[in-house]
Structure formats: structure tokens, C-alpha cells
Scaffold this motif. Structure first.
Motif, mmCIF file in Angstrom:
data_model
loop_
_atom_site.group_PDB
_atom_site.id
_atom_site.type_symbol
_atom_site.label_atom_id
_atom_site.label_comp_id
_atom_site.label_asym_id
_atom_site.label_seq_id
_atom_site.Cartn_x
_atom_site.Cartn_y
_atom_site.Cartn_z
ATOM 1 N N GLU A 158 0.969 -1.175 0.215
ATOM 2 C CA GLU A 158 -0.132 0.059 0.181
ATOM 3 C C GLU A 158 0.826 1.169 -0.005
ATOM 4 O O GLU A 158 0.474 2.290 -0.503
ATOM 5 C CB GLU A 158 -0.981 0.172 1.236
ATOM 6 N N PHE A 159 2.085 1.213 0.537
ATOM 7 C CA PHE A 159 2.977 2.345 0.334
ATOM 8 C C PHE A 159 3.264 2.956 -0.898
ATOM 9 O O PHE A 159 3.509 3.871 -1.117
ATOM 10 C CB PHE A 159 4.045 2.318 1.435
ATOM 11 N N LEU A 160 3.158 2.011 -1.915
ATOM 12 C CA LEU A 160 3.188 2.471 -3.254
ATOM 13 C C LEU A 160 2.040 3.168 -3.806
ATOM 14 O O LEU A 160 2.069 3.630 -5.155
ATOM 15 C CB LEU A 160 3.572 1.300 -4.157
ATOM 16 N N ALA A 161 0.930 3.255 -3.269
ATOM 17 C CA ALA A 161 -0.069 3.618 -3.704
ATOM 18 C C ALA A 161 -0.094 5.023 -4.066
ATOM 19 O O ALA A 161 -0.759 5.567 -5.093
ATOM 20 C CB ALA A 161 -1.490 3.757 -2.679
ATOM 21 N N GLU A 162 0.754 6.093 -3.429
ATOM 22 C CA GLU A 162 0.780 7.111 -3.603
ATOM 23 C C GLU A 162 2.016 7.662 -4.503
ATOM 24 O O GLU A 162 2.498 8.633 -4.659
ATOM 25 C CB GLU A 162 0.810 8.084 -2.177
ATOM 26 N N ALA A 163 3.014 6.424 -4.582
ATOM 27 C CA ALA A 163 4.294 6.656 -5.220
ATOM 28 C C ALA A 163 4.169 6.859 -6.651
ATOM 29 O O ALA A 163 3.237 6.392 -7.248
ATOM 30 C CB ALA A 163 5.062 5.720 -4.727
ATOM 31 N N GLU A 164 4.953 7.367 -7.249
ATOM 32 C CA GLU A 164 4.949 7.768 -8.756
ATOM 33 C C GLU A 164 5.615 6.259 -9.143
ATOM 34 O O GLU A 164 5.912 5.253 -8.541
ATOM 35 C CB GLU A 164 5.831 8.624 -9.189
ATOM 36 N N ALA A 165 5.261 6.021 -10.494
ATOM 37 C CA ALA A 165 5.541 4.664 -11.027
ATOM 38 C C ALA A 165 6.933 4.720 -11.229
ATOM 39 O O ALA A 165 7.680 5.286 -11.519
ATOM 40 C CB ALA A 165 4.958 4.433 -12.458
ATOM 41 N N THR A 166 7.718 3.384 -10.581
ATOM 42 C CA THR A 166 8.896 3.024 -10.771
ATOM 43 C C THR A 166 9.337 2.083 -11.592
ATOM 44 O O THR A 166 8.505 1.179 -11.874
ATOM 45 C CB THR A 166 9.485 2.874 -9.161
ATOM 46 N N PRO A 167 10.412 1.908 -12.108
ATOM 47 C CA PRO A 167 10.822 0.731 -13.011
ATOM 48 C C PRO A 167 10.714 -0.623 -12.336
ATOM 49 O O PRO A 167 10.815 -0.753 -11.106
ATOM 50 C CB PRO A 167 12.276 1.053 -13.287
ATOM 51 N N PRO A 168 10.148 -1.641 -12.941
ATOM 52 C CA PRO A 168 9.761 -2.892 -12.166
ATOM 53 C C PRO A 168 11.106 -3.484 -11.895
ATOM 54 O O PRO A 168 12.001 -3.584 -12.370
ATOM 55 C CB PRO A 168 9.192 -3.772 -13.239
ATOM 56 N N PRO A 169 11.039 -4.388 -10.837
ATOM 57 C CA PRO A 169 12.271 -5.119 -10.197
ATOM 58 C C PRO A 169 12.628 -6.030 -11.312
ATOM 59 O O PRO A 169 11.991 -6.259 -12.073
ATOM 60 C CB PRO A 169 11.611 -5.700 -8.955
ATOM 61 N N PRO A 170 13.893 -6.416 -11.368
ATOM 62 C CA PRO A 170 14.357 -7.358 -12.215
ATOM 63 C C PRO A 170 13.692 -8.709 -11.942
ATOM 64 O O PRO A 170 13.418 -8.998 -10.878
ATOM 65 C CB PRO A 170 15.921 -7.578 -11.779
ATOM 66 N N GLU A 171 13.254 -9.310 -12.812
ATOM 67 C CA GLU A 171 12.535 -10.546 -13.104
ATOM 68 C C GLU A 171 13.440 -11.656 -13.739
ATOM 69 O O GLU A 171 14.314 -11.392 -14.456
ATOM 70 C CB GLU A 171 11.409 -10.612 -14.117
ATOM 71 N N TRP A 259 2.402 -14.705 -29.828
ATOM 72 C CA TRP A 259 3.694 -14.200 -30.086
ATOM 73 C C TRP A 259 3.951 -13.195 -29.077
ATOM 74 O O TRP A 259 3.243 -12.690 -28.316
ATOM 75 C CB TRP A 259 3.394 -13.283 -31.357
ATOM 76 N N ASN A 260 5.350 -13.177 -28.791
ATOM 77 C CA ASN A 260 5.846 -12.443 -27.757
ATOM 78 C C ASN A 260 5.550 -12.911 -26.118
ATOM 79 O O ASN A 260 5.663 -12.191 -25.357
ATOM 80 C CB ASN A 260 5.458 -10.999 -27.839
ATOM 81 N N PHE A 261 5.362 -14.311 -26.253
ATOM 82 C CA PHE A 261 5.069 -14.762 -24.859
ATOM 83 C C PHE A 261 6.231 -14.883 -24.073
ATOM 84 O O PHE A 261 7.557 -15.333 -24.550
ATOM 85 C CB PHE A 261 4.291 -16.299 -25.169
ATOM 86 N N LYS A 262 6.133 -14.621 -22.778
ATOM 87 C CA LYS A 262 7.410 -14.551 -21.810
ATOM 88 C C LYS A 262 6.573 -14.997 -20.621
ATOM 89 O O LYS A 262 5.738 -14.290 -19.951
ATOM 90 C CB LYS A 262 8.025 -13.389 -21.719
ATOM 91 N N LEU A 263 7.258 -15.926 -19.796
ATOM 92 C CA LEU A 263 6.872 -16.454 -18.572
ATOM 93 C C LEU A 263 8.272 -15.911 -17.636
ATOM 94 O O LEU A 263 9.130 -16.343 -17.680
ATOM 95 C CB LEU A 263 6.546 -17.921 -18.304
ATOM 96 N N THR A 264 7.719 -15.045 -16.586
ATOM 97 C CA THR A 264 8.787 -14.605 -15.674
ATOM 98 C C THR A 264 8.409 -14.895 -14.402
ATOM 99 O O THR A 264 7.512 -15.071 -13.941
ATOM 100 C CB THR A 264 9.186 -13.145 -15.825
ATOM 101 N N ARG A 265 9.636 -14.853 -13.461
ATOM 102 C CA ARG A 265 9.283 -14.817 -11.799
ATOM 103 C C ARG A 265 9.862 -13.812 -11.234
ATOM 104 O O ARG A 265 10.950 -13.165 -11.467
ATOM 105 C CB ARG A 265 9.867 -16.340 -11.470
ATOM 106 N N GLU A 266 8.975 -12.926 -10.584
ATOM 107 C CA GLU A 266 9.262 -11.882 -10.109
ATOM 108 C C GLU A 266 9.893 -12.131 -8.483
ATOM 109 O O GLU A 266 9.570 -13.072 -7.917
ATOM 110 C CB GLU A 266 8.081 -10.740 -10.053
#
Length: 508
Positions: A158-171, A259-266
């Protein structure tokens, strides 16, 4: 849930109200007008100067107004441990879903969204009512906002609710589509459904208009030519033509869907699936809710050495197929690669699709042969009776009788594929021939054990053990297993659950 209008944003301690992206106003009116075209055209044709066309224009204007109002009045926020949504100008609607009930977050970008870099976010709870999933749809947010919502809702940050969008963490990339896998598309036979649907639609339309093939010029010439052609040649040409059309449609469907299918683990413990060429889709599956995997091998795909992998997870919306409900983990691909991904998804050092399975008694083979061959013999007998009264030609029952060896082969293959095993914390079972499936489900996720047997199973000393689970199809069966072996497997899968019943049975 419907309540009064939400309090003002100033009264909210955490979270602020956000609106849908205004760029949707450039799309929504056009879509509403297109949807209203049948009504508009119908009223204009029926009106003929009697004023009906104004009714059509009024309905179209009202539809556009409702759509614009939806975009302008819809607001949402994440605060107080729940996601809230409100909309409406004259009739206000308000919904609130606790974050601990959120099971899935599907992010879809159709062509209308991709035109302005927008996405539709579907927040699902996994519950179903009146045949529809209980979900909240935000149909116009930016792609960055969609990623933020997915992170906040699934990981409860929830602390991200007011934060600006940040780059996603490495997957960690688990699997990506290989363009060579398109060779498996014709063996999925998905194009056959398209051909059937198109043929049915054209046939129904022609029937409604009283159009017969013999009354259409090109078709009449074709029918005349076929009348002078050998039957076997017509069958061969039609089969080849159908095979080519189905293959082309299957390849096209594979490219558009995977097409462009990708399965990742966060890092937070979430499996993230992205796929699609024109319409893109992003589905996240929490590993805490993952109850197992299922390796599906339809006969044509199995002959080609392929398979596909789906997730058995709580909260996934079930549709026609695991890929429609978002559970697809790998599209049709080489079976070896499917096995590798299954082991990686489960975080186990074994492949559930290749573990040694306990074979079922030979009495199960008799049941499979009886059911497969008996069905063909009944069909042949019915066709023979219809031929005897002159309703059908005699060659039809002869062809059906010729299918007996094939039916016996299918029955034997169904028995050969039967098996089960307890491997670590998983119950593994396999069954089927035309649609073989290998399932591995976690034993701690079982909600009970169901042991059943029919009259014929009781005479053969066989039982069916069903493992209910709050995920996937709701329960998975181990069919035609020996009574003692089946009860031992059930006791091992859910220790202590059957003990009172077994003692009671022994005392009788």
C-alpha cells in the motif's frame, strides 16, 4: 457491494482518488456509435419517413452519453486495505474489494487501447456468481498505472499507492516463445473450430434468406461438376482442402495469441505471463496460490512431440480452457521444454510429467477396451438397423464396424496412460488418450478425499479416487485403481482423513 457515494478525498487518510485516462474519450464514443449501428440502420430502414429514424438517433446519442459519463465519473483508489471504485452521474455506484480477496490482476491491451498506450485492468476475486466472475474492471488506465496497480494489488504494497511509477524490479525469465514452435499450431486443431463456426454462420444465414446452393451460379456449377466425379476423389480433395485451411487458421491463431510470450518470476514470488501480438495480455499468478500444474497432450499434438502447460491456482478465472482463464504457463511447445518449465515453476528437482507412476490393474484394461469397442459396436448396430429399413446406405455401418480395431487401440492406449504416484508433497496422476493429461497437485492444498465406485467397478474390485482442491477444475480423479492401492494412496495423500471410515468399514 453497493453503498452510498464515497467520502470526499480530503477525508481519506491514505490513498487518493484517481480517474480513468481521459484519452479514452477519443475512443469510447466511436465504439458506442459502432455498437449502435444495427439499431440505427434498422430504424432508418423501418422508418421510411415515419419518424423512427429519430428514435434510432436518440438511442445512439444516449449510448454515447452513457459511455462518456462512465469515463468522466469513474474514480478508484487503494486505501484502508481495500480497492474502491465509484461511477455514475445520476445513479451512483460504489464497490469496495478487500485486498486480501484479490486473486488475479489481468492487464489487457486491445488495439483500441494500444492506439493511445492504454490498458484495461481486471481485478478478480476468484468468486463466481450468476455465471460471471466477481471482478472489477478499470477499462482505461495508462500502461505505467496498470503496472503499478498490479504490484500494489498482488503484493499488498500500500505504500506504493501514492508513489510515482517506478521501473519494475528485475525478473527471472522462466520461458520465452520460440518462433519455431509455430510448427505445433496445426496439431492443436484450433482452426477447426473457426471453420466450423464460419460454416455454421454461413449456413444459418443462407437458410434464413432461403438461399440454396443450386440457385447460386458458382456453387451450382461446382455441384454439377461434383456430380460427375468419383466419391473417393471428392473425399480426398475435401480432406486436403480442409487440412490446409485448418492449418493456416491454426498458425494465424497461434501467432496472434502467443507471439511475444514470456513467463517470468518476480522477486516477490509471482509468476508473470505476457503474450499477444495485436491484443496483448498480462496475467500474474501468486506462487502462494499455486496448487500445481497440468501437462496437456491432445493426441495430434502428442504425435507431433508437443504439449502445453497450465497452472492450477486458486482464483484463476476459468473459461473454455486454461489459457482463456489466464492459467496458461506455456503454449504448445516441445514436450521436453514443457517438462523443464513444469519443474521450474514448481521449484522442484523432479519433472511431474516423467516420474515413474504406479500402474493400474489389468482389470482396468478390460474396462477401457469394453467401453471403447462397445461404443463403436453400438453405433454400428444402430446404423445397420437404419440401413435395414432403407433410411441410410449400408456402407455407413460397414465403415463404423471397420473402426473397431482403432477403438481397441485407443482403449489400450488409455489403459497404458493410466497411473498415479505420491512424489514428495505432490499427488501425480495421468489419464486419457485422445486428450492425455498429467496433473501434479500439492497434497496440502487438498480439501478432502472422495472415494467412489460404480456397480461394474465394484465387481472388478476397482475404485475412483477424487482429490478435491480449491483451484483449477475443482477436483482431479485417479480412475480405475485397485481398491487396496487406491485407499493406500488416498491415506498417504491426506493422512488420517480416511482412517475413521476404514475402521468403521472393518467393524461391519
Amino acid at each position: 457491494m453497493s453503498t452510498e457515494a464515497p467520502p470526499e478525498a480530503a477525508e481519506v487518510a491514505v490513498g487518493r482518488w484517481r480517474r480513468l485516462d481521459r484519452r479514452m474519450l477519443l475512443i469510447r464514443p466511436v465504439l458506442d456509435v459502432v455498437k449502435s449501428l444495427p439499431v440505427l440502420i434498422g430504424t432508418v430502414i423501418l422508418g421510411r419517413g415515419n419518424g423512427w429514424e429519430w428514435i434510432g438517433l436518440g438511442v445512439t446519442a444516449l449510448t454515447v452519453l452513457v459511455g462518456v459519463s462512465h469515463v468522466l465519473t469513474s474514480r478508484y483508489r487503494i486505501a484502508g486495505g481495500q480497492v474502491e471504485w465509484t461511477t455514475g452521474l445520476l445513479l451512483r455506484k460504489h464497490r469496495a474489494i478487500p485486498l486480501d480477496r484479490v486473486r488475479t490482476v489481468d492487464v489487457t491491451s486491445e488495439p483500441k487501447h494500444r492506439l493511445f498506450s492504454l490498458s484495461a485492468v481486471r481485478i478478480g476475486t476468484g468468486r463466481h456468481s450468476a455465471g460471471q466472475g466477481d471482478q472489477l474492471v478499470l477499462d482505461a488506465v495508462s500502461q505505467a498505472e496498470a503496472d503499478r496497480l498490479r504490484t500494489v494489488l498482488l503484493h499488498r504494497k500500500e505504500f506504493l499507492a501514492e508513489a510515482e511509477a517506478t521501473p519494475p524490479p528485475p525478473e527471472q525469465v522462466v520461458a520465452e516463445v520460440d518462433r519455431k514452435w509455430v510448427r505445433y499450431a496445426p496439431f492443436t486443431l484450433s482452426g477447426l473450430a473457426v471453420v466450423g463456426a464460419v460454416f455454421a454462420a454461413v449456413w444459418h444465414f443462407a437458410h434464413q434468406l432461403n438461399i440454396a446452393p443450386e440457385n447460386v451460379g458458382p456453387l451450382r456449377d461446382l455441384v454439377d461438376d461434383l456430380a460427375n466425379t468419383a466419391v473417393w476423389l471428392i473425399v480426398v480433395v475435401a480432406a486436403v482442402a480442409l487440412l490446409v485451411v485448418v492449418s493456416l487458421l491454426s498458425v494465424g491463431g497461434y501467432v496472434l495469441s502467443f507471439w511475444n510470450f514470456k513467463l517470468t518470476r518476480e522477486p516477490e514470488g509471482t509468476l508473470h505471463v505476457r503474450r499477444g501480438l495485436i491484443t496483448t495480455r498480462s496475467v500474474s499468478i501468486e506462487e502462494e496460490r499455486l496448487r500445481g500444474v497440468e501437462v496437456k497432450e491432445p493426441l495430434p499434438l502428442r504425435i507431433a512431440g508437443g504439449a502445453r502447460l497450465t497452472a492450477i491456482a486458486g482464483g484463476l478465472r476459468e473459461g473454455k480452457g486454461g489459457d482463456k482463464g489466464g492459467g496458461l504457463l506455456l503454449p504448445p511447445a516441445p514436450v521436453g521444454r514443457v517438462h523443464e518449465v513444469a519443474a521450474e515453476v514448481l521449484r522442484e528437482n523432479f519433472d511431474p510429467a516423467t516420474v515413474p507412476l504406479n500402474r493400474h490393474p489389468r482389470r482396468a484394461l478390460t474396462r477401457r477396451l469394453t467401453r471403447a469397442v462397445g461404443g463403436v459396436l453400438i453405433l454400428a448396430a444402430a446404423l445397420s438397423g437404419l440401413a435395414w429399413i432403407g433410411f441410410l446406405p449400408s456402407w455407413m455401418w460397414q465403415v463404423a464396424l471397420g473402426l473397431v480395431p482403432l477403438a481397441a487401440l485407443v482403449g489400450w492406449d488409455r489403459y497404458r496412460n493410466l497411473g498415479h504416484a505420491i512424489v514428495g508433497r505432490y499427488l501425480v496422476s495421468r489419464s486419457g488418450s485422445l486428450a492425455r493429461a498429467t496433473v501434479a497437485i500439492r497434497r496440502e492444498g487438498l480439501t478432502g478425499i472422495v472415494v467412489s465406485r460404480s456397480f461394474f467397478q465394484r465387481r472388478a474390485g476397482l475404485i475412483t479416487v477424487t482429490a478435491p482442491i480449491a483451484a483449477g477444475s475443482g477436483g482431479y480423479q485417479v480412475v480405475d485403481v485397485g481398491e487396496s492401492a487406491g485407499l493406500a494412496m488416498a491415506e498417504q495423500a491426506a493422512p488420517g482423513l480416511l482412517t475413521p471410515f476404514l475402521r468403521r468399514e472393518a467393524q461391519r
